[in-house]
Write a protein that holds these residues in place. Structure first.
Motif, PDB file in Angstrom:
ATOM      1  N   GLU A 258      32.310  38.844  77.733  1.00 57.91           N
ATOM      2  CA  GLU A 258      32.291  37.379  77.670  1.00 57.91           C
ATOM      3  C   GLU A 258      33.688  36.808  77.930  1.00 57.91           C
ATOM      4  OE1 GLU A 258      28.663  36.522  74.474  1.00 57.91           O
ATOM      5  OE2 GLU A 258      30.731  36.796  73.770  1.00 57.91           O
ATOM      6  N   THR A 261      34.595  36.930  81.734  1.00 61.16           N
ATOM      7  CA  THR A 261      33.880  36.006  82.618  1.00 61.16           C
ATOM      8  C   THR A 261      34.315  34.557  82.446  1.00 61.16           C
ATOM      9  OG1 THR A 261      32.094  35.854  80.987  1.00 61.16           O
ATOM     10  CG2 THR A 261      31.844  37.492  82.743  1.00 61.16           C
ATOM     11  N   CYS A 262      35.223  34.283  81.519  1.00 65.55           N
ATOM     12  CA  CYS A 262      35.689  32.910  81.305  1.00 65.55           C
ATOM     13  C   CYS A 262      36.487  32.410  82.506  1.00 65.55           C
ATOM     14  CB  CYS A 262      36.565  32.832  80.051  1.00 65.55           C
ATOM     15  SG  CYS A 262      35.704  33.108  78.501  1.00 65.55           S
ATOM     16  N   ARG A 263      36.403  31.111  82.750  1.00 67.03           N
ATOM     17  CA  ARG A 263      37.237  30.514  83.793  1.00 67.03           C
ATOM     18  C   ARG A 263      38.683  30.537  83.336  1.00 67.03           C
ATOM     19  NH1 ARG A 263      35.112  24.660  85.099  1.00 67.03           N
ATOM     20  NH2 ARG A 263      35.510  24.543  82.854  1.00 67.03           N
ATOM     21  N   ILE A 264      39.566  30.953  84.226  1.00 72.55           N
ATOM     22  CA  ILE A 264      40.962  31.071  83.816  1.00 72.55           C
ATOM     23  C   ILE A 264      41.603  29.705  83.595  1.00 72.55           C
ATOM     24  CG2 ILE A 264      42.093  31.059  86.081  1.00 72.55           C
ATOM     25  CD1 ILE A 264      43.687  33.545  84.953  1.00 72.55           C
ATOM     26  N   TYR A 320      43.935  32.749  90.646  1.00 74.45           N
ATOM     27  CA  TYR A 320      42.921  33.461  89.860  1.00 74.45           C
ATOM     28  C   TYR A 320      41.790  32.498  89.502  1.00 74.45           C
ATOM     29  CZ  TYR A 320      46.517  37.049  89.134  1.00 74.45           C
ATOM     30  OH  TYR A 320      47.478  38.015  89.313  1.00 74.45           O
ATOM     31  N   ARG A 321      40.563  32.993  89.603  1.00 74.40           N
ATOM     32  CA  ARG A 321      39.413  32.159  89.271  1.00 74.40           C
ATOM     33  C   ARG A 321      38.852  32.470  87.884  1.00 74.40           C
ATOM     34  NH1 ARG A 321      41.367  29.404  92.157  1.00 74.40           N
ATOM     35  NH2 ARG A 321      40.794  28.705  94.237  1.00 74.40           N
ATOM     36  N   SER A 322      38.924  33.720  87.496  1.00 77.71           N
ATOM     37  CA  SER A 322      38.382  34.122  86.190  1.00 77.71           C
ATOM     38  C   SER A 322      39.425  34.963  85.455  1.00 77.71           C
ATOM     39  CB  SER A 322      37.097  34.927  86.357  1.00 77.71           C
ATOM     40  OG  SER A 322      37.368  36.199  86.930  1.00 77.71           O
ATOM     41  N   VAL A 323      39.216  35.105  84.165  1.00 72.80           N
ATOM     42  CA  VAL A 323      40.095  35.946  83.370  1.00 72.80           C
ATOM     43  C   VAL A 323      40.050  37.381  83.876  1.00 72.80           C
ATOM     44  CG1 VAL A 323      40.471  36.887  81.044  1.00 72.80           C
ATOM     45  CG2 VAL A 323      39.921  34.452  81.344  1.00 72.80           C
ATOM     46  N   GLN A 324      38.890  37.809  84.367  1.00 77.57           N
ATOM     47  CA  GLN A 324      38.746  39.173  84.858  1.00 77.57           C
ATOM     48  C   GLN A 324      39.678  39.448  86.034  1.00 77.57           C
ATOM     49  OE1 GLN A 324      34.767  40.302  85.873  1.00 77.57           O
ATOM     50  NE2 GLN A 324      35.281  42.470  86.028  1.00 77.57           N
ATOM     51  N   HIS A 325      39.835  38.483  86.944  1.00 78.80           N
ATOM     52  CA  HIS A 325      40.730  38.667  88.082  1.00 78.80           C
ATOM     53  C   HIS A 325      42.172  38.838  87.602  1.00 78.80           C
ATOM     54  CE1 HIS A 325      37.571  36.366  90.629  1.00 78.80           C
ATOM     55  NE2 HIS A 325      37.334  37.652  90.620  1.00 78.80           N
TER      56      HIS A 325
END
Length: 379
Positions: A258, A261-264, A320-325
């Motif tokens: 979770e 998948t957050c928006r950075i 970066y678009r998401s925390v995952q990136h």
């Protein structure tokens, strides 16, 4: 083998290449007066932005600071000489300048160059504040208590041992140095660190109003603009902002997935905090700067180079678009470090230590819930 990455000052963006004088800082400590709100890097100011009166004021201020530094330097030299010449006990030859001290369950670091007496000189740094020895023993009490010399312990022995050995020198009652000054401004100037919390060098610093940390403007994330430092405007560092906001930002725990998948754009604060933790912990700068420039054969081994300064640049440019990136790039730094240094145990260990720090702080910062073992694993 040389260090994996060259020793460069953090957060120097390629859009502002280092110029002569940009990586050096003046000797005075930046404070919250109007004259102290001057940008560290000259290219942040227009050529005519400094008036003649400001230049005169600055010259006078620097002369006063230099004289005070000279007097305090002589005092420190005298104390150091006394400590080096002392004899008699097992601890009498100690030449350290910082000592880990305790008082009951409280821990702190005593800095010799800040020490003046029990009531003067905020010389003991805890996680939350600088204190005089008496404050360290008695909290907010301002009453004289001679027991501080025995109640404060260093290496299992009372602080009086360092005083008796003249490693710590108590200033006279007539001392007029800034540490012994009765003025509110001089006492307030002792509330923050004398070194940048990130790069550990001195110079023109901005000081957090909520904790003892100090920073160069461009060592902090986000970088601090002069407009944020008005005389009546409090300034709070990223560490304190995160600590104060975490309870309402994360009222309930998240799973690791979770969080990824957050928006950075909603979690820039957390990412900036994590990067600051890495910069501060990487004392040898092994993951800071571009290794392709000065590390021989690096690109022949590593096909996808990435480094901390580049991650900062991408974060600031909204790449970066998401925390995952963001996390993927940071973890790639550690993967590259382990791959390139597979035959160098020292740098492998350093890289693993920084990776462990990042993963630990990530889970804490994003309030990741701990994974419970399955029934089969627990049996």
């Amino acid at each position: 083998m040389a260090c994996l990455f060259p020793l460069l000052s953090p957060f120097i963006s390629p859009s502002h290449p280092p110029q002569e004088g940009h990586l050096t800082s003046p000797d005075f400590k930046r404070r919250k007066s109007a004259q102290a709100k001057r940008a560290r890097f000259p290219f942040n100011q227009s050529a005519g932005s400094i008036t003649e009166s400001e230049e005169d004021d600055e010259e006078e201020e620097e002369e006063n600071e230099a004289e005070q530094e000279r007097e305090e330097g002589e005092r420190r030299d005298q104390a150091n000489t006394a400590g080096e010449r002392s004899t008699g006990g097992s601890h009498c030859g100690v030449k350290k300048s910082v000592f880990k001290v305790t008082c009951g369950a409280i821990n702190g670091m005593l800095h010799k160059d800040r020490f003046a007496s029990g009531l003067c000189g905020k010389s003991i740094r805890t996680e939350l504040r600088w204190m005089t020895p008496v404050e360290f023993v008695k909290g907010e009490s301002a009453l004289e208590d001679p027991s501080w010399k025995n109640d404060i312990q260093w290496d299992g022995k009372p602080l009086s041992l360092l005083i008796k050995s003249k490693i710590l020198v108590i200033h006279s009652l007539l001392c007029k140095c800034k540490l012994c000054s009765p003025t509110a401004k001089d006492r307030h100037d002792q509330d923050n660190d004398d070194d940048c919390f990130i790069c550990r060098s001195q110079g023109s610093l901005i000081c957090c109003d909520e904790c003892p940390r100090s920073f160069h403007q461009r060592c902090h994330l986000p970088n601090v603009d002069d407009t944020m430092l008005g005389d009546n405007l409090p300034w709070v560092c990223t560490f304190c902002v995160l600590r104060a906001s975490q309870p309402w930002r994360y009222p309930s725990q998240k799973t690791y997935q979770e969080a990824l998948t957050c928006r950075i754009s909603d979690h820039l604060l957390e990412c900036q905090y994590l990067l600051l933790c890495l910069y501060q912990a990487d004392k040898d700068h092994i993951i800071v700067a571009d290794p392709c420039i000065n590390v021989r054969n690096y690109t022949s081994v590593i096909k996808t180079p990435i480094w901390l300064d580049r991650v900062v640049e991408k974060l600031q440019q909204n790449l970066y678009r998401s925390v995952q990136h963001f996390v993927s790039d940071v973890l790639l730094i550690f993967t590259n470090c382990a791959t390139f240094n597979r035959d160098n145990a020292e740098f492998c260990v350093m890289g693993e230590r920084l990776k462990d720090l990042f993963e630990r702080e990530f889970k804490s910062t994003f309030s990741i819930q701990l994974q419970h073992p399955t029934a089969s694993n627990s049996q």
